[in-house]
Write an enzyme that holds these catalytic residues in place. Sequence first.
Site, short mmCIF file in Angstrom:
data_model
loop_
_atom_site.label_atom_id
_atom_site.label_comp_id
_atom_site.label_asym_id
_atom_site.label_seq_id
_atom_site.Cartn_x
_atom_site.Cartn_y
_atom_site.Cartn_z
N ASP A 175 28.81 29.75 35.87
CA ASP A 175 28.09 30.72 35.03
C ASP A 175 29.05 31.67 34.32
O ASP A 175 28.67 32.34 33.36
CB ASP A 175 27.18 31.58 35.93
N GLN B 105 20.79 30.92 40.68
CA GLN B 105 19.82 31.24 39.63
C GLN B 105 19.39 32.70 39.72
O GLN B 105 19.06 33.20 40.81
CB GLN B 105 18.60 30.30 39.76
N LYS C 210 18.40 21.86 34.93
CA LYS C 210 19.84 21.79 35.18
C LYS C 210 20.17 20.51 35.95
O LYS C 210 21.14 19.81 35.64
CB LYS C 210 20.31 23.04 35.95
N1 GUN Z 1 18.78 33.34 34.56
C1 GUN Z 1 18.61 33.38 33.22
N2 GUN Z 1 19.70 32.89 32.59
C2 GUN Z 1 20.57 32.54 33.54
C3 GUN Z 1 21.89 31.98 33.51
O1 GUN Z 1 22.49 31.72 32.47
N3 GUN Z 1 22.45 31.75 34.73
C4 GUN Z 1 21.82 32.04 35.89
N4 GUN Z 1 22.46 31.79 37.02
N5 GUN Z 1 20.62 32.56 35.96
C5 GUN Z 1 20.00 32.81 34.78
#
Ligand code: GUN
Length: 282
Positions: A118, A95, A51
């Site tokens: 998100d 996350q 990211k």
């Molecule tokens: N863990 C797995 N996929 C995601 C996601 O799209 N966003 C976040 N914050 N955590 C994740």
Amino acid sequence: MLISGKEISKKVRDQIKDQVTAIKNANKRVPKLVVILVGEDPASKIYVRNKARGCDYVGMASEIIRKPAETTEDELVELLESLNHDDSVDGILVQLPLPKQINENRILNIIDPTKDVDGFHPSNVAKLVLEEDGLQPCTPRGMMVMLEEIGYDLTGKEVVVVGRSNIVGKPVAFMALNRNATVTICHSRTRDLEKVCQRADVLIAATGKPKMFNHNHVKKGAVVLDVGMDHDENGKLCGDVDFDDVKDIVSYITPVPGGVGPMTITMLLDNTLKAYQAKQGD
Ligand code: GUN
């Protein structure tokens, strides 16, 4: 035919990069994403790093805040409240999964919905359902962009989503419904899954079970979107779909790797730009 998430992702990232460059050239503050990683989950570490790399590519600012696995819920809430009030921060992402002592729902409720890149905050979920403008989850948005790229109109199509997670299954079902598809959501308790899947013009596989979908689930000419990031019996990365078994039946399919995966971070960058623009009143 393959739908290359890698290629579509590159195209969209370059468009975002052009917009960030224009912001820089106007001597304005660039968009900033803050990613919070609690604990040491190996997959999460890789996602978080990618990211930040995505932000670098498009010229956005990013910060990774790493917290120890024993961080308390109150400590995380305090951190989020300070980021909510920080005007230099446009996007906040926590996350997932979080360590057991932290209530995920409470955390997702704390994030300022206008910074919730998100799209997991209840107010953004409601906006998706009500077809109002808001931030929407990245992986499902990526799938919608892939369908647009191949010129696929969902109107009147049978979409079967297998998997009912808050991150993928539920939001992608609403996105397809909002585009006038007839949507069925399946899950582990669904009876006669093969028969339901055979109806699908678009099959969305989001179960996390390696190669569980094969030629028995796929109608001739169907479009298959594979959200899986699984490992087969030899430890090799694979999807929820047995690619080789269905590739000659489908009209389009997303590969793993190089399919839905790369789109997720791209849509996160797009959401961060959107959050920034909304804040600037652009
Ligand atoms: N863990 C797995 N996929 C995601 C996601 O799209 N966003 C976040 N914050 N955590 C994740």
